[in-house]
Design an enzyme around this catalytic site. Sequence first.
Site, PDB file in Angstrom:
ATOM      1  N   SER A  62       5.385 -11.151  -0.067  1.00 38.19           N
ATOM      2  CA  SER A  62       5.241 -12.079  -1.194  1.00 38.19           C
ATOM      3  C   SER A  62       4.325 -13.248  -0.861  1.00 38.19           C
ATOM      4  CB  SER A  62       6.620 -12.599  -1.623  1.00 38.19           C
ATOM      5  OG  SER A  62       7.460 -11.536  -2.003  1.00 38.19           O
ATOM      6  N   SER A 114      16.501  -0.021  -0.402  1.00 33.86           N
ATOM      7  CA  SER A 114      15.905  -0.450  -1.663  1.00 33.86           C
ATOM      8  C   SER A 114      16.984  -0.470  -2.744  1.00 33.86           C
ATOM      9  CB  SER A 114      14.781   0.497  -2.086  1.00 33.86           C
ATOM     10  OG  SER A 114      14.376   0.221  -3.418  1.00 33.86           O
ATOM     11  N   THR A 137       6.483   2.870   0.251  1.00 33.11           N
ATOM     12  CA  THR A 137       7.364   3.959   0.631  1.00 33.11           C
ATOM     13  C   THR A 137       6.851   5.296   0.080  1.00 33.11           C
ATOM     14  OG1 THR A 137       9.277   2.503   0.721  1.00 33.11           O
ATOM     15  CG2 THR A 137       9.742   4.838   0.420  1.00 33.11           C
ATOM     16  N   ASP A 177       0.857  -1.186   0.000  1.00 33.92           N
ATOM     17  CA  ASP A 177       0.000   0.000   0.000  1.00 33.92           C
ATOM     18  C   ASP A 177       0.892   1.234   0.000  1.00 33.92           C
ATOM     19  OD1 ASP A 177      -1.927   1.902   0.227  1.00 33.92           O
ATOM     20  OD2 ASP A 177      -2.795   1.167   2.089  1.00 33.92           O
ATOM     21  N   PHE A 201      10.156   3.267  -5.895  1.00 34.42           N
ATOM     22  CA  PHE A 201       9.438   4.217  -5.019  1.00 34.42           C
ATOM     23  C   PHE A 201       8.377   5.021  -5.775  1.00 34.42           C
ATOM     24  CE2 PHE A 201      13.255   4.817  -1.856  1.00 34.42           C
ATOM     25  CZ  PHE A 201      13.005   3.558  -1.337  1.00 34.42           C
ATOM     26  N   GLY A 240      10.396 -13.151  -1.120  1.00 37.52           N
ATOM     27  CA  GLY A 240       9.665 -14.413  -1.121  1.00 37.52           C
ATOM     28  C   GLY A 240      10.518 -15.559  -0.624  1.00 37.52           C
ATOM     29  N   LYS A 243      15.493   0.176   8.094  1.00 39.42           N
ATOM     30  CA  LYS A 243      15.339  -1.060   7.320  1.00 39.42           C
ATOM     31  C   LYS A 243      16.632  -1.312   6.555  1.00 39.42           C
ATOM     32  CE  LYS A 243      12.076  -3.564   4.407  1.00 39.42           C
ATOM     33  NZ  LYS A 243      10.738  -3.520   3.765  1.00 39.42           N
ATOM     34  N   ASN A 268      16.373  -0.209  -5.845  1.00 38.49           N
ATOM     35  CA  ASN A 268      15.760   0.314  -7.066  1.00 38.49           C
ATOM     36  C   ASN A 268      15.860   1.825  -7.242  1.00 38.49           C
ATOM     37  OD1 ASN A 268      14.914  -2.333  -7.702  1.00 38.49           O
ATOM     38  ND2 ASN A 268      13.216  -2.107  -6.247  1.00 38.49           N
TER      39      ASN A 268
END
Length: 351
Positions: A313, A181, A91, A70, A120, A262, A214, A183
């Site tokens: 996942s 992250s 995020t 979300d 993000f 996962g 994190k 990405n």
Amino acid sequence: MLYPLVKKYLFSLDAEDAHEKVCKILRTLSKSSFLCSLIHSQWGYKNPKLENEILGLNFPNPLGLAAGFDKNASMLRALIAFGFGYLEAGTLTNEAQVGNERPRLFRHIEEESLQNAMGFNNYGAVLGARSFNRFAPYKTPIGINLGKNKHIEQAHALEDYKAVLNQCLNIGDYYTFNLSSPNTPNLRDLQNKAFVNELFCMAKEMTHKPLFLKIAPDLEIDDMLEIVNSAIEAGAHGIIATNTTIDKSLVFAPKEMGGLSGKCLTKKSREVFKELAKAFFNKSVLVSVGGISDAKEAYERIKMGASLLQIYSAFIYNGPNLCQNILKDLVKLLQKDGFLSVKEAIGADLR
């Protein structure tokens, strides 16, 4: 149970298209307290053995939904109804951004894993806060995961995190700083002692709410422990381990971009968490995430020192009854070992 049929249809679609369809339904459900109550009566699960107060927050159970599902805090009420003990939204970044080019979300079905290179994508902190407040207050704790905008240079990263935190000061029960992250270009370079120290010193001056870091699973263990120690010394209340991995050897046919989550991450995440807990159990609140898909794995992480857990996942692969199944079986495992509550089991392997 209809989910196998629903899953078959969703898995016939592009992974991000499927996610967007599900999100649209969940946003609609969130508008109706009656429908959310109906969902909870079917898929929720409550047992006092699973309740715990952590950092002044009351968690009905330790199982949370990780950030990324979300992104804009727009379907929290519906997600709570599926039995989660807490949720982490985001995020969120200070400014809205579209993220990376599609396709950017992939399934590795045989490994029950996902690979995401989302970047993000979100509506920005202002709209995220507005979305959050639409149905607040919520029945469980809600965390807000905070990230850096892609276009912000590293030299201005601290200012950007300050800006996004400032926009979110009136929402959420705790904040997680996402430096891990894979990405956002060069984001993981911010996982260093100096920046982490500055970040948490800044944040604790801005809010009294709990602050979490994190971390990535791909750091060298000694480096990870140094970074975590720096965060805790500067005011971090907890550590979330771990984010997705860039170790593409864990799946048969990896895509070029994106982090893996996962079941492929289970072993790696568990090993990182074990080292983290050995060093910082009883010094910080530890949250374990990465490859948790059943009660057995959840219980192992709790005994290793996790006060809280997160999944993502597994929720995609197993559907809306997952929380209920994990929580019911977790109670059985606690009872089998003679624990009166989940609180008693936290860190049992370290005692």
